[in-house]
Design a protein around this motif. Structure first.
Motif, PDB file in Angstrom:
ATOM      1  N   ILE A   5       9.554  33.474  26.676  1.00  0.00           N
ATOM      2  CA  ILE A   5       8.322  32.286  27.034  1.00  0.00           C
ATOM      3  C   ILE A   5       7.723  32.972  28.182  1.00  0.00           C
ATOM      4  N   ILE A   6       8.565  33.374  29.259  1.00  0.00           N
ATOM      5  CA  ILE A   6       7.873  33.834  30.504  1.00  0.00           C
ATOM      6  C   ILE A   6       7.219  35.034  30.224  1.00  0.00           C
ATOM      7  N   THR A   7       7.752  35.996  29.252  1.00  0.00           N
ATOM      8  CA  THR A   7       7.003  37.155  29.438  1.00  0.00           C
ATOM      9  C   THR A   7       5.555  36.882  28.317  1.00  0.00           C
ATOM     10  N   SER A   8       5.892  36.208  27.460  1.00  0.00           N
ATOM     11  CA  SER A   8       4.557  35.776  26.814  1.00  0.00           C
ATOM     12  C   SER A   8       3.451  35.146  27.530  1.00  0.00           C
ATOM     13  N   VAL A 190      -2.326  35.254  17.336  1.00  0.00           N
ATOM     14  CA  VAL A 190      -1.228  36.316  17.682  1.00  0.00           C
ATOM     15  C   VAL A 190      -0.035  35.511  18.007  1.00  0.00           C
ATOM     16  N   ILE A 191      -0.069  34.353  18.625  1.00  0.00           N
ATOM     17  CA  ILE A 191       1.154  33.664  19.041  1.00  0.00           C
ATOM     18  C   ILE A 191       1.686  32.938  17.847  1.00  0.00           C
ATOM     19  N   LEU A 195       5.385  33.481  16.278  1.00  0.00           N
ATOM     20  CA  LEU A 195       6.405  32.478  15.996  1.00  0.00           C
ATOM     21  C   LEU A 195       6.764  32.459  14.444  1.00  0.00           C
ATOM     22  N   LEU A 196       5.883  32.494  13.578  1.00  0.00           N
ATOM     23  CA  LEU A 196       6.158  32.344  12.160  1.00  0.00           C
ATOM     24  C   LEU A 196       6.941  33.409  11.680  1.00  0.00           C
ATOM     25  N   VAL A 197       6.788  34.736  12.015  1.00  0.00           N
ATOM     26  CA  VAL A 197       7.618  35.819  11.255  1.00  0.00           C
ATOM     27  C   VAL A 197       8.726  35.937  12.183  1.00  0.00           C
ATOM     28  N   SER A 198       9.110  35.155  13.151  1.00  0.00           N
ATOM     29  CA  SER A 198      10.350  35.236  13.836  1.00  0.00           C
ATOM     30  C   SER A 198      11.171  34.068  13.416  1.00  0.00           C
TER      31      SER A 198
ATOM     32  N   PHE C 116       6.268  26.144  14.977  1.00  0.00           N
ATOM     33  CA  PHE C 116       6.137  25.558  16.619  1.00  0.00           C
ATOM     34  C   PHE C 116       7.635  25.451  17.024  1.00  0.00           C
ATOM     35  N   ARG C 117       8.553  25.643  16.476  1.00  0.00           N
ATOM     36  CA  ARG C 117      10.174  25.452  17.112  1.00  0.00           C
ATOM     37  C   ARG C 117      10.152  23.985  17.415  1.00  0.00           C
ATOM     38  N   LEU C 118       9.910  22.940  16.554  1.00  0.00           N
ATOM     39  CA  LEU C 118      10.133  21.570  17.069  1.00  0.00           C
ATOM     40  C   LEU C 118      11.622  21.761  17.151  1.00  0.00           C
ATOM     41  N   PRO C 119      11.911  20.495  17.788  1.00  0.00           N
ATOM     42  CA  PRO C 119      13.316  20.302  18.161  1.00  0.00           C
ATOM     43  C   PRO C 119      14.247  20.312  17.064  1.00  0.00           C
TER      44      PRO C 119
END
Lengths: 356, 297, 256
Positions: A5-8, A190-191, A195-198, C116-119
């Motif tokens: 998160i910090i790097t992003s 991009v974000i 997030l989706l692909v990971s 969105f990585r919800l809890p």
């Protein structure tokens, strides 16, 4: 996770700082290229989701972009502009008085493009891969034909002119509001894709790319996942299309020929199928190169103008990459701090035995 | 619609259908062997048309020599495309080779723009093909007869070659099982080249006739017919030569009759083929004459 | 009730009858083997059970439920997992990712909660990781977890395929020639592993195998297929002394 998160955040911060610097120093023409580059990032990243990560060669991007562009334009134009544009045949009544603000119009462009993605994806994604290519390509052409022939909705081949650009960003009026909108969209796109692909869904998409039968045997509902990838990909294509319409201020069906899809495919292949950071870098570089290489078409150093030479250069480039460097710039890896530091370390350390 | 009009349209549909058929054969043959949609196949139409145009226009050759040269050069171009852009990728993922094919198609189109400019050129139709006959009140250009006749003759020839010659047998073997064929001592590379050669030659003949039917040349003229002929091949059952011909005729006829009966929809003519494609893929993805191929698991 | 019940399956490809009237009942916790010469239709049987093919005739029941026309992913969800004869790993992904993907079918969160990585997704993701790591540990693959699947040696790839199949939490495991390409030592280890897995995961196993020591060593019951027809069924002892089997199969192919 925290570190990521910090790097992003750091990266986003850097992008914002660069943007502030650029939009204060660049002239109008260069700022336009910067915006165009951002829009191409959106196109490339979204195409990469279905083509690179899911491994389905879909060639309908230009069609989805067109849906986004036309939706946005028809929503955002006021009735005066519309009656000015539709002088041959009046616009259908239900559209003539619609006048939406910028952001909702852009989002609607994305949503309708996503719907188009669902409608085309549902029938063809059940089929083997290579049919998908031709069917989606055909779909792009169908959309174009429809837009050319529905005079009272799209103004046909005359196109739409004087599309307004937003003057404010998040309710604040500013000079380069549009640049901020574009690059906000870029960062979100991009974000979102990262997030989706990971996520677990992203892994399932990659599994489909690697081996469809095996993925299915592992309980992945292939059809559902492909359709999701297609819908999301076309949604972002539509967003990009809306922004493109705003940037160009004029659109017509010929803008959305297969050439547009080809350019995006070129960017995706150059950057690496299955690498978001690759697509980002490649989109920016290729957009700038395409503008810079315009001199090829316009004649330089006493040479006569040769239209088409630029595209010959680009298709040759695509062929060379596919033939000799099929992984593109990044392969299916992402640019990360680890990799960059490793690269630097390699310069300092003794050469090690290469592991196979 | 009068009977005359119908007959006129029907004759038109048959001749357009034969053109589609001729070009579709190249797609189907290549797909049968390499499982590749040769996107660049449509560009062979363009290459042949321009060579025929320039040899007549600049060198003022008689049309039969110029057509012959056009067919030969297009055949060579087709073989070269395979050698340079597809062969090195034979073991790569299918997506890669498909992208390469798209790249070639795009390259040839733009090279066409560079060499011949984007401005349309008018094709000189030899008088033999442009005579107008009036039969029972129906005006028909001699070309309308020539196209189906030439197609049928070529088709008979092709079927004979495939069924009765050694090279034809090898082609069938490679299409059936690529790996085993190469183990059996068949020179697979040669067979693939021959396939591309035959396909391109047919596309060249189709392309020349196309430019006589629609005598306006542009560097992107091959794109639409190319896509449509691929659709014809899928319609008939890809990999099956008879299927390609059947598909070509069906597509050509329905397209012409659609426009004739529903002139309001004529603007959608180009979209029609793709709608048809999507419908076939939904109803019978193997096409009319195609067999179901079970994927090995 | 039998766990798996195959009733009179016939599978026809054009003119070729790959499997004719195949019947099979498997009880819970059994280990059943399927042998036969090459091209006898063994893998076709597997593909029918796993939902890859819909049989021309006959029905397949799993826990009493008709699964004849279900899709492979639906069947996997119900509790039948498989490995492939010619290893089909997700080659470009890591060992851990391969196993994680097999956990995906139990995910409750939708694609947006995941993105969105919800809890609630994070919680599920954490469980998926823990389970996957545990599985890798149980199959002694932990040290390779970040390697690409394609970089593993052959024997480990086979083991990873088993790990991946187990991650779908199956009740019935279909193993298609798990010992193919293994040396005697490796196949011996595999024998123990299969029995161990059966006990540890409360599994039922149905396997195709060519290595006679493996199949004779672990299976309680064996079916022999020849030209798509079941020619014998019985305990390993019975099979070894069955004359039809010897004639059709063991006589032709050398016993390893």
């Amino acid at each position: 996770m925290k570190r990521k998160i910090i790097t992003s955040l750091i990266i986003i911060g850097i992008v914002i700082v660069i943007l502030i610097l650029l939009q204060n120093t660049l002239g109008n023409f260069k700022l336009r290229i910067l915006n165009l580059a951002g829009i191409y990032v959106i196109f490339a990243v979204s195409m990469n989701l279905i083509n690179g990560f899911t491994g389905q060669l879909a060639l309908g991007h230009a069609g989805f972009i067109a849906v986004g562009a036309y939706t946005y334009t028809l929503l955002v134009m006021d009735s005066d502009l519309k009656s000015m544009n539709f002088f041959l045949e009046p616009i259908v009544p239900f559209l003539s008085s619609v006048h939406w603000p910028f952001l909702p119009a852009v989002i609607m462009g994305g949503l309708l493009a996503g719907l188009a993605g669902l409608l085309i994806g549902a029938p063809v994604l059940r089929l083997r891969g290579d049919y998908l290519a031709i069917a989606t390509l055909g779909f792009g052409e169908i959309i174009r034909t429809v837009f050319t022939n529905t005079q009272s909705i799209t103004n046909g081949s005359l196109g739409l002119k004087a599309i307004p650009m937003p003057k404010s960003f998040l309710f604040i009026e500013m000079k380069n509001a549009f640049t901020w909108w574009v690059w906000t969209a870029v960062i979100i796109t991009v974000i979102f894709h990262f997030l989706l692909v990971s996520s677990s869904y992203g892994r399932a998409l990659k599994a489909i790319r690697e081996d469809e039968k095996a993925a299915e045997a592992m309980g992945v509902n292939i059809f559902k996942h492909k359709v999701w990838a297609m819908v999301i990909s076309s949604f972002f294509a539509g967003i990009g299309g809306a922004l493109l319409a705003s940037l160009m201020t004029t659109i017509d069906p010929l803008m959305f020929r297969f050439t547009l899809t080809f350019n995006i495919l070129l960017i995706v292949v150059l950057g690496g199928m299955g690498s978001i950071s690759g697509s980002v870098i490649s989109a920016v570089v290729v957009t700038i190169l395409m503008e810079w290489l315009r001199f090829l078409d316009q004649g330089f150093m006493g040479l006569p103008e040769i239209p088409g030479l630029r595209m010959v250069v680009f298709s040759t480039l695509l062929l060379l990459v596919v033939l000799f460097y099929p992984r593109g710039l990044m392969g299916n890896e992402e640019l990360s701090w680890n990799k960059i530091t490793k690269m630097f370390q390699r310069f300092h350390m003794q050469p090690r035995e290469v592991r196979k | 619609m009068t009977l005359q009009e119908f007959l006129q349209n029907f004759a038109n549909g048959i001749s357009l259908g034969s053109l589609y058929a001729l070009i579709a054969i190249g797609y189907t043959m290549v797909y049968g062997i390499l499982r590749l949609i040769n996107f660049a196949h449509g560009e062979m139409i363009m290459v042949a048309a321009y060579i025929a145009f320039y040899t007549v226009f600049i060198f003022s050759m008689p049309w039969y020599i110029s057509f012959f040269i056009a067919i030969i050069i297009t055949t060579i171009v087709g073989i070269l495309v395979e050698r340079l852009a597809y062969k090195p990728l034979r073991s790569s993922p299918r997506v890669t080779i498909l992208i390469s094919a798209i790249g070639v198609s795009f390259f040839l189109q733009n090279l066409g723009i560079v060499l011949f400019t984007g401005r349309p050129k008018a094709f000189q139709v030899p008088t033999l093909f442009s005579q107008v006959y009036t039969i029972k009140g129906v005006n028909i250009v001699s070309l309308t007869f020539f196209i189906p006749t030439i197609t049928v003759v070529l088709l008979i020839l092709l079927v004979y070659v495939i069924n009765n010659t050694k090279i034809g047998m090898a082609m069938r073997a490679v299409a059936k099982d690529y790996d085993t064929s190469s183990l059996m001592g068949i020179d697979v590379n040669k067979i693939i080249s021959v396939t591309f050669g035959i396909g391109s030659a047919l596309a060249a003949i189709g392309g020349i006739m196309w430019s006589m039917k629609f005598p306006q040349l542009t560097p992107t003229m091959g794109l639409m017919p190319g896509l449509k002929c691929f659709i014809a091949a899928v319609l008939g059952g890809i990999g099956n030569i008879t299927g390609a011909v059947v598909g070509g005729f069906i597509l050509g006829l329905t397209e012409i009759l659609l426009v004739a009966f529903l002139p309001d929809l004529s603007g959608y003519r180009d979209a029609f083929a793709f709608i048809l494609l999507i419908l076939i893929l939904l109803v019978k993805p193997t096409g009319i004459l195609g067999e179901k191929i079970a994927e090995k698991v | 009730m039998n766990l798996l019940e195959v009733k009179g399956i016939t599978m026809q490809f054009g003119g070729l009858k790959a499997v004719a009237n195949f019947n099979l009942n498997i009880d819970k916790n059994e280990i059943v083997g399927l042998i036969g010469p090459n091209g006898a239709g063994k893998t076709t049987c597997f593909n029918v059970i796993a939902g890859e093919y819909v049989p021309t005739q006959g029905k397949v029941f799993f826990e009493g439920r008709d699964i004849t026309k279900s899709r492979p992913d639906q069947i996997t969800k119900l509790g039948i997992a498989r490995t492939f004869q010619n290893i089909r790993l997700f080659k470009d992904l890591t060992v851990l990712e391969n196993v994680l993907i097999a956990n995906h079918l139990n995910l409750q969160s939708n694609i947006f909660s995941a993105t969105f990585r919800l809890p609630w997704y994070q919680k599920e993701e954490k469980i998926m990781y823990e389970r996957s790591l545990q599985l890798l540990d149980q199959l002694k693959l932990t040290q390779y977890k970040n390697e690409k699947a394609s970089s593993l040696p052959y024997g480990l790839q086979r083991r990873l395929e088993i790990a991946r199949a187990l991650a779908t939490q199956p009740k019935l495991l279909l193993l298609d020639e798990p010992a193919a390409g293994m040396n005697p030592q490796e196949s011996k280890e595999l024998m123990y592993l299969i029995q161990e897995l059966r006990d540890k995961f409360d599994l039922t196993i149905f396997m195709i195998e060519h290595h006679m020591p493996v199949i004779m060593g672990v299976c309680q019951r064996i079916l022999v297929l020849d030209y798509g027809v079941t020619i014998a069924e019985g305990t390993p002892k019975e099979i070894q002394s069955n004359e039809r089997v010897i004639a059709a199969y063991l006589g032709v192919e050398h016993i390893a």
